[in-house]
Scaffold this motif. Structure first.
Motif: not given
Lengths: 763, 206
Positions: A260-264
């Protein structure tokens, strides 16, 4: 791979290949992991070819040394074999190693995860990117080590990557690689599945039942749906979410926040994704009407007819259809009935908002309804004061294009429960109740005995409950009659009615060699062949149910399963006409062809006398197919008698002015007849497309009356059977007519009488 | 077929295409100039006569439609035989129907009258998103020497125009030998388009 090209060529291709493969492997490792899903998805489609390439590479590497020594191809082969044997032994060892490595990797994975979580906890704002950059490097090292050990351990790569966020996107595409890569690279097993399936159809079928998605996939591959739709819906976001969904399903919860953090992209709970997946599949299904086409193609029909021949009528619903219905993906029976919620039948006032009458008042008890709500239709059908049989028949024959049997029944039940108003005296109420009950029961009687075709079990159960619980109280004897009728229907499903003839059938004309194995249709008198064809046609024709002709079922992919007999009938038509063309083209000399043509023209004349117009038009169209029509020398040599006969039949059955002449002949003919079905189908198409289903929101009943006139005419011809005696030996030959594909026929026809050839040049 | 009397030029035009591409709707649209509107219709026949004035001479064409009979594959050569024009319809919202249309064009080119004028009709353009251009189709039509029309039977866009323009493209000296007998008997529809003027007559037979 098994063929052995000459060595120099082989070498050069090898070099190219190995170059290619190195490029490939490098790119797969160094590929920027931040390039998200889309690229990987694109790649996934090429996976198979990549795998093959890799396999080839592997094999070639193994053989590289001998090739360098310029050994002959035979030697090469031998060495290959040796290598294979060695490999077999190696494989066992490798598997052991793999297991060990797997365990190691699992540990590494856990470590990575822990580290990452720690890193997160410590400095959240720290760029995830930095930490991420390091990991692939680690990975790269890992993979390189592995490949040094043995390239087959590449299998582990995707597993390892699963947990590292940068590469999580690759999971999907790479998963496909796992299987092929575990194969021994020297044995070409890339197509074992295909080959095994070809040999064992039942395994394939079973597998397809177990893996419905796989089946979908193969459908889609064959019929390539509009990819636009899919790609529009399949955004990176959706795919990422689906992948997260998949990971959660596998139990990997911890990875989600990292992704989630990485791909938004936010992970959404399951049901939302489910619905999205449903939408995707639904749009794919709607777009890909071809899927349905495939389900109800000719093979499917064929299958059923053979089952019937064995005496077992199997009416099975297609498992895929059922599956779709279960998933709520099928819209088959929902279309119009669910459009509006009908109010209670007793609460609708009688005004033009709910019912429209035809302008010219109906004569003799006829209620001329132009359009109405379902409530009003049912109320008029069970009106206490007037009875209109034609109206009743029209409704019962066509209601399936308006609503479902169950809905009609529930309306009847509503109608049955007469409400009591304040003004009514006890007596009035009783009279009204009784009258309505009798009318409802009468309608049920006609419905059950004549118009209830192929009801499903649940519906019958529902119907029986109503009769036993409610109707029985007021009309016991009629109820028992109805119950017994339903029970006979239940028992009868699948059984054929035994027809008794009033006329004695004519004596069949059989040739002397009737019992011979080599009996040919052409040994049999044309009249007898015409009779046997007619019997076969009649058998299929009589099975066509009114429902098959509603809503253009035969032409709409998703309804096509309803129109099996129509389709089978058409298939038979095409087969017969194809056979006529095939047999004519078979004749190598003009003389032979002329005699075949004469035979078929005589056959057509007999079919005409038997009023079998469907087969007649089939035979005539066989005589006029592109392949046959161009054989001018054959037709030149035809005797005058047959030429005249043919011209007359052609003109009688001409499609000009929408089969005007034929229509006249049909209406004047004395049944039994088998009409040409195509005319009805065209008429129904124009009625269907030329009239709205609703007028001011009311059911357009006059449209159904038009449909009724067509179906009713058809039914009249269906009900009168031919008094003819079947001859088994002839019939079996007619049931499996050999037909050559029309393209092939055309080619042959060009050989028989080439373009711009002279009469003298032809045999 | 024997010729009873010669008439003004009668030309046969067939409408072909896959299931539910809107063939019958096109015919209905041009014959009634309305599409599924609230009016009872008693259409049971599938042909219309169409008369277009070309150079002040009436040019009679008869349009044949076999909607509903698509599955009778062995009959189709008979429908297009003797035709001087063919309109191959496909549904722009269904990729597959274009493939079928191509097959039709190929069959016509191989087996039908070599002088046959073929038009490709891209129907249901109302369903096409924001004027996507039919580049692929236009290219195909160019390569194969086909006329191409964009229509919407639902909105009526381009329908009458297509039939008028198509009949103007037909050669005027053909078709005489094909239509001859009983031609002036009852007709279902008789549309006459004389330079824009239109009359519709309806009589019921069958």
């Amino acid at each position: 791979m098994s063929d052995s090209p000459n060595s120099s060529d082989f070498l050069s291709t090898l070099n190219k290949r190995s170059q290619k493969t190195t490029v490939f492997s490098r790119s797969s490792i160094t590929q920027n992991p931040l390039n998200t899903t889309k690229q990987n998805f694109n790649r996934s489609s090429f996976n198979k070819t990549n795998i093959k390439e890799q396999e080839e590479k592997n094999e070639e590497k193994n053989n590289q040394e001998p090739i360098n020594n310029k050994k002959s191809s035979l030697q090469l082969l031998r060495e290959k074999q040796e290598q294979r044997e060695k490999d077999k032994q190696l494989r066992l060892e490798i598997e052991k190693k793999q297991k060990i490595q797997q365990a190691k990797l699992n540990k590494i994975r856990e470590l990575i995860l822990k580290k990452r979580q720690e890193a997160k906890k410590q400095g959240n704002n720290g760029n995830g990117n930095n930490s991420l950059d390091q990991k692939p490097k680690q990975q790269k090292e890992n993979t390189q080590n592995e490949s040094q050990l043995n390239f087959k351990t590449k299998k582990n790569l995707p597993n390892e990557k699963k947990e590292t966020p940068k590469d999580f996107n690759k999971i999907y595409p790479l998963q496909g690689q796992q299987k092929p890569l575990t194969k021994n690279s020297n044995i070409d097993r890339s197509t074992w599945k295909k080959r095994a399936f070809e040999k064992h159809k039942n395994i394939k079928e079973l597998r397809e039942c177990i893996y419905p998605t796989e089946r979908m996939e193969s459908f889609i591959k064959i019929f390539n749906p509009g990819q636009k739709q899919v790609s529009e819906n399949l955004t990176n976001k959706t795919v990422t979410q689906l992948i997260m969904h998949h990971l959660v399903a596998l139990g990997y919860q911890k990875i989600i926040p990292i992704i989630e953090n990485e791909t938004q992209v936010k992970y959404q709970p399951k049901y939302l994704l489910d619905s999205r997946l449903h939408t995707l599949i639904r749009s794919a299904v709607i777009q890909t009407e071809k899927i349905w086409d495939l389900l109800y193609n000719e093979n499917f029909l064929e299958e059923e007819s053979t089952n019937q021949l064995n005496g077992m009528k199997i009416t099975r619903e297609n498992p895929i259809v059922e599956h779709f219905v279960d998933l709520g993906l099928s819209q088959v029976d929902e279309e119009e009935s669910d459009e509006e919620e009908y109010s209670n039948i007793w609460e609708e006032p009688e005004n033009e908002k709910y019912i429209l009458y035809t302008e010219n008042e109906g004569t003799n008890n006829q209620i001329g309804i132009k359009a109405a709500t379902l409530n009003k239709l049912i109320a008029k059908l069970t009106d206490e004061n007037s009875v209109d049989i034609a109206f009743l028949k029209t409704f019962l024959l066509t209601y399936q294009s308006i609503t479902s049997s169950r809905k009609v029944l529930s309306k009847l039940i509503q109608r049955f429960h007469v409400p009591r108003t304040k003004e009514m005296s006890d007596e009035q109420y009783e009279i009204k109740k009784r009258n309505v009950h009798i009318r409802v029961a009468n309608l049920l009687k006609i419905w059950i005995s004549k118009y209830l075709i192929d009801p499903d079990k649940k519906f019958l159960q529902y119907l029986k409950e109503f009769i036993k619980d409610d109707l029985h109280q007021s009309l016991p004897s009629l109820s028992e009659l109805l119950i017994s009728k339903i029970e006979t229907i239940e028992k009868q499903t699948g059984k054929q009615k035994i027809v008794k003839f009033t006329e004695k059938p004519p004596q069949p004309i059989v040739p002397k060699n009737i019992f011979s194995q080599t009996l040919s249709i052409f040994d049999v008198n044309e009249l007898e062949v015409a009779r046997q064809i007619t019997l076969i046609e009649q058998k299929i024709y009589s099975k066509i149910k009114p429902r098959e002709l509603l809503n253009l079922a035969w032409s709409k992919a998703k309804y096509r399963h309803r129109a099996q007999n129509v389709l089978r009938f058409i298939q038979h038509f095409n087969q017969l006409s194809g056979w006529v063309s095939t047999e004519i083209i078979k004749g190598e000399t003009i003389r032979k062809r002329v005699s075949t043509v004469i035979y078929f023209i005589n056959l057509a004349e007999h079919l005409r006398k038997l009023n079998n117009f469907d087969s007649l038009i089939a035979v005539l169209s066989g005589l006029k197919s592109s392949a046959v029509y161009r054989l001018k020398f054959t037709f030149q040599d035809l005797p005058t008698k047959q030429t005249e006969m043919k011209n007359r039949l052609d003109s009688e059955m001409s499609s000009e002015q929408s089969y005007k002449k034929y229509r006249g002949i049909l209406h004047a003919a004395n049944p039994p007849c088998i009409p040409y079905l195509g005319v009805y189908l065209t008429d129904l198409t124009f009625i269907e497309d030329g009239n709205p289903n609703k007028i001011n929101g009311l059911i357009n009943f006059s449209k159904r009356q038009l449909v009724y006139t067509v179906i009713e005419e058809n039914q009249r011809y269906q009900s009168k059977p031919y008094s003819l005696q079947p001859v088994h030996q002839i019939a079996t030959r007619l049931e499996k007519l050999q037909v050559t594909d029309h393209q092939e026929l055309y080619k042959k026809s060009l050989k028989r009488e080439p373009r711009k050839s002279n009469r003298e040049d032809i045999l | 077929m024997t010729s009873k009397f010669l008439t003004e030029v009668q030309q046969k035009v067939v409408v072909l295409g896959d299931f539910s591409v809107g063939k019958s709707s096109l015919i209905l649209r041009v014959s009634k100039n309305e599409f599924l509107e609230e009016q009872e219709s008693t259409i049971g026949a599938a042909f219309i006569n169409f008369s277009v004035n070309v150079d002040n001479k009436p040019n009679q064409i008869q349009i044949w439609d076999t909607a509903g009979q698509e599955k009778f594959r062995s009959l189709t050569p008979i429908y297009y035989r003797g035709a001087i024009g063919a309109i191959v319809v496909y549904d722009v919202s269904r990729e597959y129907s274009f493939q079928t249309a191509k097959e039709w064009v190929e069959e016509l080119k191989e087996k039908a009258n070599p002088k046959l004028i073929i038009a490709l009709c891209a129907n249901k353009i109302d369903l096409l998103e924001e004027k996507k251009k039919l580049l692929k189709e236009k290219e195909y039509a160019d390569e194969n020497g086909l006329l191409i029309y964009e229509t919407s039977a639902k909105t009526g866009k381009g329908v009458t125009e297509m039939f008028v323009d198509f009949s103007k493209n037909l050669p005027k000296d053909q078709g005489r030998e094909i239509f001859n007998d009983d031609f002036f008997e009852e007709e279902f529809f008789n549309i006459e388009l004389h330079n824009g003027e239109k009359k519709t007559e309806k009589t019921i037979c069958c």
